[in-house]
Design a protein around this motif. Structure first.
Motif, short mmCIF file in Angstrom:
data_model
loop_
_atom_site.label_atom_id
_atom_site.label_comp_id
_atom_site.label_asym_id
_atom_site.label_seq_id
_atom_site.Cartn_x
_atom_site.Cartn_y
_atom_site.Cartn_z
N ARG A 1 0.83 -1.20 0.00
CA ARG A 1 0.00 0.00 0.00
C ARG A 1 0.87 1.25 0.00
NH1 ARG A 1 -5.18 0.62 1.58
NH2 ARG A 1 -5.38 -1.32 0.41
N PHE A 2 1.91 1.26 0.81
CA PHE A 2 2.77 2.44 0.86
C PHE A 2 3.64 2.54 -0.39
CE2 PHE A 2 1.45 2.55 5.21
CZ PHE A 2 1.60 3.87 5.61
N SER A 3 3.98 1.42 -0.99
CA SER A 3 4.75 1.44 -2.23
C SER A 3 3.91 2.00 -3.37
CB SER A 3 5.23 0.03 -2.57
OG SER A 3 5.99 0.03 -3.76
N GLU A 4 2.64 1.64 -3.39
CA GLU A 4 1.75 2.13 -4.45
C GLU A 4 1.57 3.64 -4.39
OE1 GLU A 4 -1.72 -0.10 -3.67
OE2 GLU A 4 -0.92 -1.97 -4.51
N ILE A 5 1.61 4.19 -3.18
CA ILE A 5 1.44 5.63 -3.03
C ILE A 5 2.49 6.39 -3.83
CG2 ILE A 5 1.56 7.55 -1.38
CD1 ILE A 5 0.44 5.64 0.73
N SER A 6 3.72 5.85 -3.85
CA SER A 6 4.82 6.55 -4.52
C SER A 6 5.04 6.07 -5.95
CB SER A 6 6.12 6.37 -3.71
OG SER A 6 6.43 5.01 -3.58
N ASP A 7 4.13 5.26 -6.47
CA ASP A 7 4.23 4.80 -7.86
C ASP A 7 3.55 5.82 -8.77
OD1 ASP A 7 4.48 3.46 -10.21
OD2 ASP A 7 3.23 1.75 -9.66
N TYR A 8 4.21 6.95 -8.94
CA TYR A 8 3.60 8.07 -9.65
C TYR A 8 3.25 7.73 -11.09
CZ TYR A 8 6.16 10.20 -5.77
OH TYR A 8 6.67 10.49 -4.54
N GLU A 9 4.09 6.97 -11.75
CA GLU A 9 3.88 6.68 -13.17
C GLU A 9 2.60 5.89 -13.39
OE1 GLU A 9 6.52 5.32 -17.06
OE2 GLU A 9 7.26 4.93 -15.03
N SER A 10 2.27 5.00 -12.44
CA SER A 10 1.05 4.21 -12.56
C SER A 10 -0.18 5.00 -12.12
CB SER A 10 1.16 2.93 -11.73
OG SER A 10 2.20 2.12 -12.20
N ASN A 11 -0.01 5.89 -11.17
CA ASN A 11 -1.14 6.59 -10.58
C ASN A 11 -1.57 7.83 -11.36
OD1 ASN A 11 -1.16 4.76 -8.46
ND2 ASN A 11 0.18 6.00 -7.19
N LEU A 12 -0.71 8.31 -12.24
CA LEU A 12 -1.02 9.52 -13.00
C LEU A 12 -1.08 9.22 -14.48
CD1 LEU A 12 1.47 11.91 -11.17
CD2 LEU A 12 -0.99 11.82 -10.81
N ASP A 13 -1.88 10.00 -15.20
CA ASP A 13 -1.87 9.84 -16.65
C ASP A 13 -0.54 10.35 -17.20
OD1 ASP A 13 -2.09 12.77 -17.50
OD2 ASP A 13 -3.92 12.57 -16.31
N SER A 14 -0.23 10.00 -18.45
CA SER A 14 1.10 10.27 -19.00
C SER A 14 1.43 11.76 -19.03
CB SER A 14 1.22 9.68 -20.41
OG SER A 14 0.22 10.20 -21.27
N ASP A 15 0.45 12.61 -19.40
CA ASP A 15 0.71 14.05 -19.45
C ASP A 15 1.01 14.60 -18.07
OD1 ASP A 15 0.36 14.09 -22.17
OD2 ASP A 15 -1.74 14.71 -22.08
N THR A 16 0.21 14.17 -17.08
CA THR A 16 0.41 14.65 -15.72
C THR A 16 1.74 14.15 -15.17
OG1 THR A 16 -1.98 14.60 -15.34
CG2 THR A 16 -0.57 14.75 -13.40
N TYR A 17 2.06 12.88 -15.49
CA TYR A 17 3.33 12.33 -15.01
C TYR A 17 4.51 13.10 -15.59
CZ TYR A 17 7.22 9.13 -14.30
OH TYR A 17 8.44 8.59 -13.96
N ASN A 18 4.45 13.44 -16.87
CA ASN A 18 5.53 14.21 -17.50
C ASN A 18 5.67 15.58 -16.85
OD1 ASN A 18 6.20 12.18 -19.31
ND2 ASN A 18 4.72 12.90 -20.84
N GLU A 19 4.53 16.16 -16.47
CA GLU A 19 4.58 17.44 -15.75
C GLU A 19 5.19 17.23 -14.37
OE1 GLU A 19 1.53 20.97 -14.22
OE2 GLU A 19 0.80 19.33 -15.48
N TYR A 20 4.84 16.11 -13.77
CA TYR A 20 5.36 15.74 -12.46
C TYR A 20 6.89 15.71 -12.45
CZ TYR A 20 4.12 13.48 -7.99
OH TYR A 20 3.88 13.19 -6.68
#
Length: 374
Positions: free
Chosen positions: A180-199
């Motif tokens: 659960r805590f690992s998933e929280i920091s899995d930004y690439e999976s949790n965000l769409d590609s455009d948002t992740y690139n902005e991230y």
């Protein structure tokens, strides 16, 4: 718990300059009211319980939105209810909360919301819903620190009672906790590609991501060496906003991150999430918890504290992973619309900062930049 010392860094000073000018932000969720209502009336379980559709539709309103679900309130036949809605996943937090609440309603009635229904709606979005009773109480977010201190014994007694009554002969769900805590920091999976690139372009993202990866590695190594004591249902996220107060009693809400764990995990999580670790209030909390738990096997208070230290040294790293990740999510999704959310994260960081300084002195500066000067 060790000798307490004063911190030079104080969130209250930061708040005066960065948060007090916040206007009430418009709460924006992932689901429209129309979509939520259509999801409800497409659920056979919902229809079997509720038939006042007109009232449901007119009273349906968004309360809050986070990275796990949207939270709504509605009324039916004069009674208010809480609705949580999210996209289904294999480790569905809403189903987990519903199952936990069912157990608590039997073993610890009145100390958590009553579960009404859970359903997975097989629509195009694979939506799932959970409905519980609505609790007409104030959370400690809306009360003063003095109120928290005055009721700390009640909070500790309630937590120990839940742990005692839900004790179970079952191995700890530490793997699920870590996932659960690992998933929280899995930004690439949790965000769409455009948002992740902005991230990826956010200030301090790369540095903090590397630090989070090292934290998770250290957590995995440490947690595997723990000896089990007493396993029970643990909330793991008992912050001020999740403790309700009414007429001298408290009730715990938002059990979506609950697991069967050693009780020491939950005590440690609560110390950090309430911001009372290594403080006089923290000492009171520990003493009240220890004295009110009726099944500790005669362990002395000193031995209890010694064992607890082993857990706080691990749990603070889990909490740090979460608040770093949530800080970035809040920034990328909401920007500066919800400044109070940052303040809550910053207060938790203030509480555990001395441990970061002790164990990760080379990373302290980047953490300070994130939580103080972001």
């Amino acid at each position: 718990m060790g000798k307490r010392s004063a911190l030079n860094f104080k969130i209250d000073n930061h708040v005066k300059h960065n948060a007090l000018n916040e206007v009430n932000p418009i709460q924006v969720g992932s689901y429209t009211i129309d979509y939520v209502f259509k999801s409800l009336v497409s659920s056979e379980r919902f229809i079997n319980i509720f038939d006042d559709f007109s009232s449901v539709r007119t009273t349906l309103s968004l309360i809050d939105s986070n990275f796990q679900y949207d939270l709504f309130k509605f009324a039916s036949e004069g009674t208010n209810y809480i609705l949580k809605i999210a996209v289904y996943s294999s480790d569905n937090c809403l189903e987990n909360e519903f199952n936990t609440l069912k157990q608590l309603s039997v073993k610890c009635y009145g100390l958590a919301p009553l579960p009404i229904l859970y359903d997975r709606i097989h629509d195009s979005a694979d939506t799932c819903i959970m409905i519980t009773s609505y609790e007409n109480s104030d959370s400690f977010t809306n009360l003063s620190t003095g109120d928290l201190a005055y009721n700390l014994g009640t909070i500790a007694n309630t937590l120990s009672f839940i742990h005692e009554k839900t004790e179970i002969s079952q191995s700890q769900e530490t793997t699920d906790l870590l996932n659960r805590f690992s998933e929280i920091s899995d930004y690439e999976s949790n965000l769409d590609s455009d948002t992740y690139n902005e991230y990826m372009n956010i200030h301090l993202y790369t540095e903090c991501s590397d630090f989070v990866a090292r934290l998770k590695s250290d957590i995995s190594s440490s947690i595997s060496s723990l000896n089990e004591n007493k396993t029970c249902i643990c909330h793991t996220d008992l912050s001020r906003s999740r403790i309700l107060y009414r007429e001298g009693n408290v009730k715990f809400i938002n059990w979506q991150d609950s697991f069967v764990l050693d009780m020491y995990f939950d005590v440690a999580f609560t110390l950090f999430n309430l911001g009372i670790y290594d403080t006089d209030l923290g000492e009171i909390f520990i003493e009240k918890y220890h004295s009110s738990h009726g099944n500790l096997g005669g362990i002395s208070l000193d031995d209890f504290k010694t064992k607890l230290t082993t857990y706080t040294d691990i749990v603070y790293k889990l909490v740090l992973v979460k608040i770093i990740s949530n800080h970035f999510y809040e920034n990328i999704v909401y920007g500066n619309e919800r400044t109070t959310k940052y303040v809550r994260l910053d207060r938790i960081y203030e509480c555990l900062r001395k441990l970061v300084a002790r164990d990760y002195p080379n990373d302290l500066n980047r953490c300070d930049k994130l939580f103080i000067n972001f």
